[in-house]
Design a protein around this motif. Structure first.
Motif, PDB file in Angstrom:
ATOM      1  N   VAL A 163       0.824  -1.166   0.097  1.00 28.11           N
ATOM      2  CA  VAL A 163      -0.120   0.029  -0.067  1.00 28.11           C
ATOM      3  C   VAL A 163       0.893   1.328  -0.001  1.00 28.11           C
ATOM      4  O   VAL A 163       0.652   2.251  -0.796  1.00 28.11           O
ATOM      5  N   ALA A 164       2.012   1.090   0.685  1.00 29.56           N
ATOM      6  CA  ALA A 164       3.144   2.322   0.875  1.00 29.56           C
ATOM      7  C   ALA A 164       3.505   2.690  -0.379  1.00 29.56           C
ATOM      8  O   ALA A 164       3.561   3.528  -1.279  1.00 29.56           O
ATOM      9  N   GLY A 165       3.749   1.720  -1.377  1.00 30.11           N
ATOM     10  CA  GLY A 165       4.196   1.731  -2.475  1.00 30.11           C
ATOM     11  C   GLY A 165       3.159   2.288  -3.708  1.00 30.11           C
ATOM     12  O   GLY A 165       3.511   3.211  -4.584  1.00 30.11           O
ATOM     13  N   MET A 166       1.792   1.798  -3.198  1.00 27.35           N
ATOM     14  CA  MET A 166       1.029   2.374  -4.189  1.00 27.35           C
ATOM     15  C   MET A 166       0.660   3.872  -3.867  1.00 27.35           C
ATOM     16  O   MET A 166       0.567   4.613  -4.829  1.00 27.35           O
ATOM     17  N   LEU A 167       0.926   4.226  -2.693  1.00 31.37           N
ATOM     18  CA  LEU A 167       0.430   5.728  -2.323  1.00 31.37           C
ATOM     19  C   LEU A 167       1.809   6.385  -2.848  1.00 31.37           C
ATOM     20  O   LEU A 167       1.691   7.657  -3.495  1.00 31.37           O
ATOM     21  N   LEU A 168       3.057   5.709  -2.819  1.00 27.96           N
ATOM     22  CA  LEU A 168       4.093   6.636  -3.435  1.00 27.96           C
ATOM     23  C   LEU A 168       3.837   6.813  -5.099  1.00 27.96           C
ATOM     24  O   LEU A 168       3.911   7.677  -5.676  1.00 27.96           O
ATOM     25  N   GLY A 169       3.382   5.887  -5.721  1.00 30.38           N
ATOM     26  CA  GLY A 169       2.872   5.902  -6.970  1.00 30.38           C
ATOM     27  C   GLY A 169       1.654   6.762  -7.277  1.00 30.38           C
ATOM     28  O   GLY A 169       1.385   7.526  -8.400  1.00 30.38           O
ATOM     29  N   LEU A 170       0.942   6.814  -6.391  1.00 34.19           N
ATOM     30  CA  LEU A 170      -0.422   7.907  -6.655  1.00 34.19           C
ATOM     31  C   LEU A 170       0.222   9.352  -6.425  1.00 34.19           C
ATOM     32  O   LEU A 170      -0.619  10.253  -6.852  1.00 34.19           O
ATOM     33  N   ILE A 171       1.277   9.651  -5.812  1.00 25.49           N
ATOM     34  CA  ILE A 171       1.917  10.992  -5.854  1.00 25.49           C
ATOM     35  C   ILE A 171       2.386  11.292  -7.659  1.00 25.49           C
ATOM     36  O   ILE A 171       1.791  12.226  -8.081  1.00 25.49           O
ATOM     37  N   SER A 172       2.888  10.135  -8.108  1.00 26.59           N
ATOM     38  CA  SER A 172       2.940  10.505  -9.582  1.00 26.59           C
ATOM     39  C   SER A 172       1.803  10.622 -10.298  1.00 26.59           C
ATOM     40  O   SER A 172       1.849  11.446 -11.218  1.00 26.59           O
ATOM     41  N   GLY A 173       0.936   9.846 -10.012  1.00 24.05           N
ATOM     42  CA  GLY A 173      -0.418   9.690 -10.898  1.00 24.05           C
ATOM     43  C   GLY A 173      -1.087  11.007 -10.546  1.00 24.05           C
ATOM     44  O   GLY A 173      -1.325  11.719 -11.644  1.00 24.05           O
TER      45      GLY A 173
END
Length: 423
Positions: free
Chosen positions: A275-285
């Protein structure tokens, strides 16, 4: 491919943007945004502290910043395509070394030096120069597309990278990334990209010769357009450029803190690695959406007001970050930061072209980047603070101060007046 795209009556600019966008997705996601995803695994395997490992990210951005004037000169002399091919080839070499490294100096050499030089030469300055070369009236939109692609690379690539790390190990994950970057950031751009419309007998924005006077001058970004191109020396004498430096530095400072430490911070408050990795990706998105939103809005609305809105969103994000202790709060600050970062970044790059002209954009923006190197210390500072205090709280307060400084710089910035009168 339709050969009419290459003719005088066609317009090849959108193909150029597409190729640059694919490069940004794979290169940005694979070489920049991936750092935080690999950090926990590398620290665990070698027993290195987060502060020590984060120093490589600081070296990476310092090298990107310090090399920026030279990169600007290279792009101006040899063209963006050559810069992209050469730079990303160097980046691939860095990824291959990361896959086999065993010593901290090798890690710093691979990520800090090789990938730093590769991304510096084959990244932001080159792709935004392409946007400015091929577009005038739609320059903010073109800028939003190529910069947004880099952010989109985070949301596309990071979950894939986290999956690869968990299922094949971090070394093999780096090997796969090297292959992807070589294909999409070296081979495809080398085949498809052309430096400027004049190379194909075309005009910026696809205008016909009868319309050339409407697009050959300066960017049309929300009413901000210099009547003549500034030289590098002239730009450095303006207050506007130095305020852009402050604004740019504030973004880099807060961004590097999050890129290097967000995954570790969120795992520390009980959020899973996935989930933490997904949130890091969410910054990019969300930053990609902010890039595109800014690109569209800047065609009709005041660029400065839009930039101020972006910095205000980053301020709100930094406030939330300080108090984040749950997943909903993490999602909230991530979304706010992503949109604010995306809008602000396009604002700064568009101001460089709009205030100082497209002719010397690569070199002028290169000077903005070199003087913004202080922002690179966000990542190692946060790591050192955590190692000393076992908390990121003070580091996040420093990020809040940076957001306030960036907002203030934009408030006081005004369009410069070119005094020399020379072309």
């Amino acid at each position: 491919m339709d050969l009419r795209l290459f003719g005088k009556e066609g317009f090849y600019g959108w193909i150029v943007l597409a190729a640059a966008g694919v490069l940004g997705i794979v290169g940005g996601g694979g070489m920049f945004y991936s750092f935080g995803a690999f950090l926990p695994s590398i620290c665990k395997e070698f027993g290195w502290s987060r502060g020590l490992v984060s120093g490589a990210l600081a070296m990476f951005i310092i090298i990107v910043s310090l090399s920026a004037p030279a990169v600007g000169f290279f792009v101006s002399k040899y063209g963006p395509r050559m810069a992209l091919v050469v730079g990303n080839t160097v980046g691939v070499a860095g990824l291959l070394l990361l896959a086999v490294h065993k010593q901290i100096w090798q890690f710093y050499t691979a990520y800090g030096v090789l990938i730093g030089l590769g991304v510096g030469l084959g990244g932001f300055i080159a792709v935004t120069a392409l946007a400015n070369n091929w577009f005038r009236k739609k320059a903010p939109l073109a800028m939003g597309i190529v910069v947004g692609a880099i952010g989109f690379g985070g949301i596309v690539m990071i979950p894939v990278i986290v999956y690869m790390i968990e299922n094949m190990g971090w070394r093999r994950a780096y090997m796969v990334l090297a292959g992807l970057v070589f294909l999409f950031a070296v081979v495809i751009p080398g085949l498809l990209i052309r430096n400027k419309p004049e190379d194909l007998g075309q005009r910026p924005d696809g205008a016909l010769l009868s319309e050339a006077s409407q697009v050959d001058g300066t960017p049309q970004a929300a009413g901000h357009a210099t009547p003549a191109d500034f030289s590098v020396k002239e730009a450095l004498r303006t207050r506007a450029l130095w305020l852009l430096v402050i604004a740019n530095t504030s973004i880099i400072f807060l961004l590097t803190i999050l890129m290097a430490h967000q995954v570790a911070f969120l795992q520390g408050i009980g959020i899973s690695a996935a989930v933490a990795g997904m949130l890091l990706g969410l910054i990019s998105g969300t930053s990609t959406l902010g890039n595109l939103l800014m690109g569209f809005l800047a065609l009709k609305f005041n660029l400065k007001n839009l930039s101020l809105a972006g910095f205000f969103l980053m301020f709100l994000s930094a406030v939330l970050l300080i108090f984040t202790a749950s997943l909903p709060m993490a999602v909230a600050y991530t979304v706010l930061f992503g949109f604010g970062y995306g809008m602000s970044w396009i604002g700064i790059t568009s101001f460089v072209a709009a205030y100082f002209g497209p002719k010397n954009y690569p070199q002028i923006y290169g000077n903005v980047m070199i003087f913004s190197a202080i922002g690179n210390f966000g990542a190692p500072l946060a790591g050192i603070i955590f190692d000393m205090m076992k908390s990121y709280h003070i580091a996040f307060i420093a990020g809040l101060v940076a957001a306030i400084a960036g907002f203030a710089a934009m408030v006081f910035m005004k369009q410069p007046v070119r005094l020399s009168g020379k072309g």
